[in-house]
Design a protein around this motif. Structure first.
Motif, PDB file in Angstrom:
ATOM      1  N   ARG A 243       0.830  -1.207   0.000  1.00 21.55           N
ATOM      2  CA  ARG A 243       0.000   0.000   0.000  1.00 21.55           C
ATOM      3  C   ARG A 243       0.863   1.256   0.000  1.00 21.55           C
ATOM      4  O   ARG A 243       0.598   2.214  -0.730  1.00 21.55           O
ATOM      5  CB  ARG A 243      -0.933  -0.022   1.213  1.00 21.55           C
ATOM      6  CG  ARG A 243      -1.903   1.142   1.283  1.00 21.55           C
ATOM      7  CD  ARG A 243      -2.872   0.964   2.439  1.00 21.55           C
ATOM      8  NE  ARG A 243      -3.715  -0.198   2.219  1.00 21.55           N
ATOM      9  CZ  ARG A 243      -4.803  -0.193   1.441  1.00 21.55           C
ATOM     10  NH1 ARG A 243      -5.174   0.936   0.835  1.00 21.55           N
ATOM     11  NH2 ARG A 243      -5.521  -1.273   1.280  1.00 21.55           N
ATOM     12  N   ALA A 244       1.922   1.259   0.833  1.00 21.65           N
ATOM     13  CA  ALA A 244       2.814   2.417   0.885  1.00 21.65           C
ATOM     14  C   ALA A 244       3.516   2.619  -0.454  1.00 21.65           C
ATOM     15  O   ALA A 244       3.643   3.747  -0.944  1.00 21.65           O
ATOM     16  CB  ALA A 244       3.832   2.240   2.008  1.00 21.65           C
ATOM     17  N   MET A 245       3.978   1.517  -1.061  1.00 20.36           N
ATOM     18  CA  MET A 245       4.688   1.628  -2.330  1.00 20.36           C
ATOM     19  C   MET A 245       3.775   2.159  -3.433  1.00 20.36           C
ATOM     20  O   MET A 245       4.169   3.019  -4.229  1.00 20.36           O
ATOM     21  CB  MET A 245       5.266   0.268  -2.723  1.00 20.36           C
ATOM     22  CG  MET A 245       6.167   0.317  -3.952  1.00 20.36           C
ATOM     23  SD  MET A 245       7.097  -1.209  -4.181  1.00 20.36           S
ATOM     24  CE  MET A 245       5.775  -2.357  -4.488  1.00 20.36           C
ATOM     25  N   LEU A 246       2.538   1.670  -3.483  1.00 23.11           N
ATOM     26  CA  LEU A 246       1.603   2.138  -4.504  1.00 23.11           C
ATOM     27  C   LEU A 246       1.202   3.591  -4.273  1.00 23.11           C
ATOM     28  O   LEU A 246       1.000   4.349  -5.230  1.00 23.11           O
ATOM     29  CB  LEU A 246       0.365   1.242  -4.525  1.00 23.11           C
ATOM     30  CG  LEU A 246       0.571  -0.140  -5.154  1.00 23.11           C
ATOM     31  CD1 LEU A 246      -0.615  -1.043  -4.864  1.00 23.11           C
ATOM     32  CD2 LEU A 246       0.789  -0.020  -6.663  1.00 23.11           C
TER      33      LEU A 246
ATOM     34  N   ALA B 113       1.718   9.184  -6.306  1.00 23.21           N
ATOM     35  CA  ALA B 113       2.259  10.543  -6.202  1.00 23.21           C
ATOM     36  C   ALA B 113       3.245  10.819  -7.332  1.00 23.21           C
ATOM     37  O   ALA B 113       3.236  11.903  -7.939  1.00 23.21           O
ATOM     38  CB  ALA B 113       2.941  10.717  -4.844  1.00 23.21           C
ATOM     39  N   ASP B 114       4.077   9.829  -7.647  1.00 24.31           N
ATOM     40  CA  ASP B 114       5.065  10.004  -8.712  1.00 24.31           C
ATOM     41  C   ASP B 114       4.382  10.166 -10.062  1.00 24.31           C
ATOM     42  O   ASP B 114       4.832  10.944 -10.919  1.00 24.31           O
ATOM     43  CB  ASP B 114       6.007   8.800  -8.723  1.00 24.31           C
ATOM     44  CG  ASP B 114       7.355   9.120  -9.327  1.00 24.31           C
ATOM     45  OD1 ASP B 114       7.602  10.298  -9.679  1.00 24.31           O
ATOM     46  OD2 ASP B 114       8.193   8.199  -9.444  1.00 24.31           O
ATOM     47  N   CYS B 115       3.298   9.443 -10.276  1.00 22.68           N
ATOM     48  CA  CYS B 115       2.556   9.585 -11.535  1.00 22.68           C
ATOM     49  C   CYS B 115       1.994  11.003 -11.679  1.00 22.68           C
ATOM     50  O   CYS B 115       2.033  11.590 -12.774  1.00 22.68           O
ATOM     51  CB  CYS B 115       1.419   8.567 -11.600  1.00 22.68           C
ATOM     52  SG  CYS B 115       1.963   6.847 -11.738  1.00 22.68           S
ATOM     53  N   HIS B 116       1.474  11.551 -10.574  1.00 24.20           N
ATOM     54  CA  HIS B 116       1.003  12.938 -10.619  1.00 24.20           C
ATOM     55  C   HIS B 116       2.155  13.884 -10.963  1.00 24.20           C
ATOM     56  O   HIS B 116       1.974  14.845 -11.726  1.00 24.20           O
ATOM     57  CB  HIS B 116       0.397  13.333  -9.269  1.00 24.20           C
ATOM     58  CG  HIS B 116      -0.973  12.790  -9.030  1.00 24.20           C
ATOM     59  ND1 HIS B 116      -2.054  13.128  -9.807  1.00 24.20           N
ATOM     60  CD2 HIS B 116      -1.440  11.923  -8.079  1.00 24.20           C
ATOM     61  CE1 HIS B 116      -3.129  12.496  -9.365  1.00 24.20           C
ATOM     62  NE2 HIS B 116      -2.782  11.767  -8.315  1.00 24.20           N
TER      63      HIS B 116
ATOM     64  N   THR C  66       1.604  12.450   2.009  1.00 24.34           N
ATOM     65  CA  THR C  66       1.451  12.717   3.442  1.00 24.34           C
ATOM     66  C   THR C  66       1.305  11.458   4.287  1.00 24.34           C
ATOM     67  O   THR C  66       2.013  11.293   5.292  1.00 24.34           O
ATOM     68  CB  THR C  66       0.264  13.657   3.680  1.00 24.34           C
ATOM     69  OG1 THR C  66       0.493  14.875   2.964  1.00 24.34           O
ATOM     70  CG2 THR C  66       0.097  13.957   5.163  1.00 24.34           C
ATOM     71  N   PRO C  67       0.432  10.491   3.935  1.00 27.66           N
ATOM     72  CA  PRO C  67       0.287   9.315   4.806  1.00 27.66           C
ATOM     73  C   PRO C  67       1.531   8.435   4.845  1.00 27.66           C
ATOM     74  O   PRO C  67       1.806   7.787   5.858  1.00 27.66           O
ATOM     75  CB  PRO C  67      -0.908   8.563   4.202  1.00 27.66           C
ATOM     76  CG  PRO C  67      -1.008   9.056   2.797  1.00 27.66           C
ATOM     77  CD  PRO C  67      -0.538  10.473   2.832  1.00 27.66           C
TER      78      PRO C  67
ATOM     79  N   LEU D 129      12.055  14.850   1.768  1.00 24.06           N
ATOM     80  CA  LEU D 129      12.196  13.447   1.343  1.00 24.06           C
ATOM     81  C   LEU D 129      13.618  12.946   1.565  1.00 24.06           C
ATOM     82  O   LEU D 129      13.819  11.748   1.810  1.00 24.06           O
ATOM     83  CB  LEU D 129      11.816  13.304  -0.130  1.00 24.06           C
ATOM     84  CG  LEU D 129      10.331  13.400  -0.465  1.00 24.06           C
ATOM     85  CD1 LEU D 129      10.116  13.300  -1.958  1.00 24.06           C
ATOM     86  CD2 LEU D 129       9.557  12.298   0.255  1.00 24.06           C
ATOM     87  N   GLY D 130      14.572  13.850   1.456  1.00 25.35           N
ATOM     88  CA  GLY D 130      15.967  13.435   1.674  1.00 25.35           C
ATOM     89  C   GLY D 130      16.199  12.840   3.042  1.00 25.35           C
ATOM     90  O   GLY D 130      17.123  12.036   3.234  1.00 25.35           O
ATOM     91  N   ALA D 131      15.359  13.208   4.016  1.00 22.36           N
ATOM     92  CA  ALA D 131      15.541  12.698   5.380  1.00 22.36           C
ATOM     93  C   ALA D 131      15.028  11.270   5.550  1.00 22.36           C
ATOM     94  O   ALA D 131      15.360  10.624   6.551  1.00 22.36           O
ATOM     95  CB  ALA D 131      14.828  13.629   6.373  1.00 22.36           C
TER      96      ALA D 131
END
Length: 374
Positions: free
Chosen positions: A302-305, A310-313, A327-328, A370-372
């Motif tokens: 679920r997290a990966m999808l 988000a990446d598709c957007h 966010t989640p 995201l780097g963190a």
């Protein structure tokens, strides 16, 4: 080669946690683990407390009997360990119970009577594949590959095409993580050799080829492979008895794999070509895959999808929706994310950073955040 565990214990290997009765299944197959004696036909393992005791006796004493109850107990404990690991979204570690049991199984192979060798090989294949999966999700790709390679050999010895296919699928994923589309495609094509004549094997192999050609930037081949993989899903198939109750071969599970893999391949093409139409097709597939996941199941998937959506957007030039969708996933309270999720996030972060000059300060700030976590 097959009498040596893929992961030697080392001089100071910890004993690891003792399995508990939590999550021990009431019946097999469970969590994609089949009984080596009864396969997909199913069986009833001993009560949880008895199963844990039999597992402990097997691991502690090489001379302990390998009777039917012990075989059932070893399969049940593996299912329980995988069930427990699947609930965790964070890094899951080396799986010391699974790896310790694998060593105990392999130690018996050399001197086992003929009637026990196929059963032990089947157990070794299942445990080695599980150990590799946990190491892959924990960010240990080298030792994961060692486990998958050995699982492949034991599964062939046990005439177990489903575990061979599962191991080859994961080896193809490791090829993608290595940015090696040629090797990824070769591993995917081997799935057809492991399970000839099966539509599900053709679908998995074709899907793996799609991921490989997308990584290589071949739009035409990727779209063709995705179309063929979807066609396989629509063909009725009379599965052999040994496969009819295997959970991950069920139509809904295979459709989830095809939608998820298609979304990844199309997203890779969209990122490489800056084609918003490919990004939209990727988004449709990723959303369909997420909709196929039951609530509360497979939190890592679920997290990966969610990251992929988000990446598709982002590939469709919509950074605000992309950032909101993350966010989640990022609400982890400091717990490390699984390696495959971090891999998805690294690609997204790179695209955010590259487009920050065009998308503004919000994109740049999100890339730093995201780097963190990656």
């Amino acid at each position: 080669h097959l009498l040596r565990p893929p992961l030697p214990p080392g001089a100071t290997a910890p004993a690891g946690p003792v399995p508990t009765t939590d999550d021990c299944p009431a019946s097999l197959p469970d969590h994609d683990v089949q009984c080596p004696l009864h396969g997909a036909a199913g069986c009833q393992p001993p009560p949880p407390a008895t199963a844990v005791a039999l597992h402990a006796a097997f691991c502690a004493d090489p001379a302990a009997p390998l009777d039917t109850d012990t075989v059932h107990a070893l399969a049940a404990v593996l299912g329980a360990q995988l069930h427990s690991a699947d609930r965790a979204v964070g890094e899951r570690g080396p799986g010391t119970v699974i790896e310790g049991t694998l060593r105990a199984v392999v130690a018996r192979l050399a001197d086992a009577p003929v009637r026990h060798r196929r059963v032990l090989a089947r157990l070794a294949a299942e445990y080695a594949h599980a150990a590799g999966s946990l190491r892959l999700h924990g960010g240990r790709p080298a030792t994961a590959m060692a486990c998958f390679d050995r699982a492949l050999g034991w599964a062939a010895l046990a005439d177990d095409p489903t575990t061979q296919a599962a191991a080859l699928s994961d080896m193809a994923v490791l090829g993608l993580l290595d940015d090696d589309p040629a090797s990824a495609g070769d591993y995917a094509r081997e799935i057809r050799r492991a399970a000839p004549g099966r539509h599900w094997a053709d679908a998995l192999a074709t899907l793996g080829e799609a991921r490989a050609t997308a990584l290589a930037g071949d739009v035409r081949a990727t779209v063709r492979h995705i179309g063929r993989a979807r066609q396989y899903l629509d063909r009725p198939e009379d599965l052999p008895d040994a496969e009819v109750h295997v959970p991950w071969l069920a139509p809904a599970a295979l459709r989830l794999r095809v939608e998820s893999g298609s979304s990844a391949a199309l997203r890779d093409l969209a990122a490489a070509t800056a084609d918003p139409r490919l990004a939209q097709r990727a988004l449709t597939a990723a959303t369909a895959a997420l909709d196929l996941l039951d609530d509360g199941r497979l939190p890592v998937a679920r997290a990966m999808l969610t990251v992929r959506i988000a990446d598709c957007h982002l590939c469709a030039d919509d950074p605000h929706t992309a950032i909101a969708a993350l966010t989640p996933v990022l609400a982890t309270d400091g717990a490390p994310l699984p390696a495959l999720v971090r891999h998805e996030l690294r690609g997204l972060r790179g695209r955010l950073a590259a487009g920050a000059g065009r998308w503004g300060a919000g994109a740049a700030e999100a890339a730093v955040r995201l780097g963190a976590v990656v």
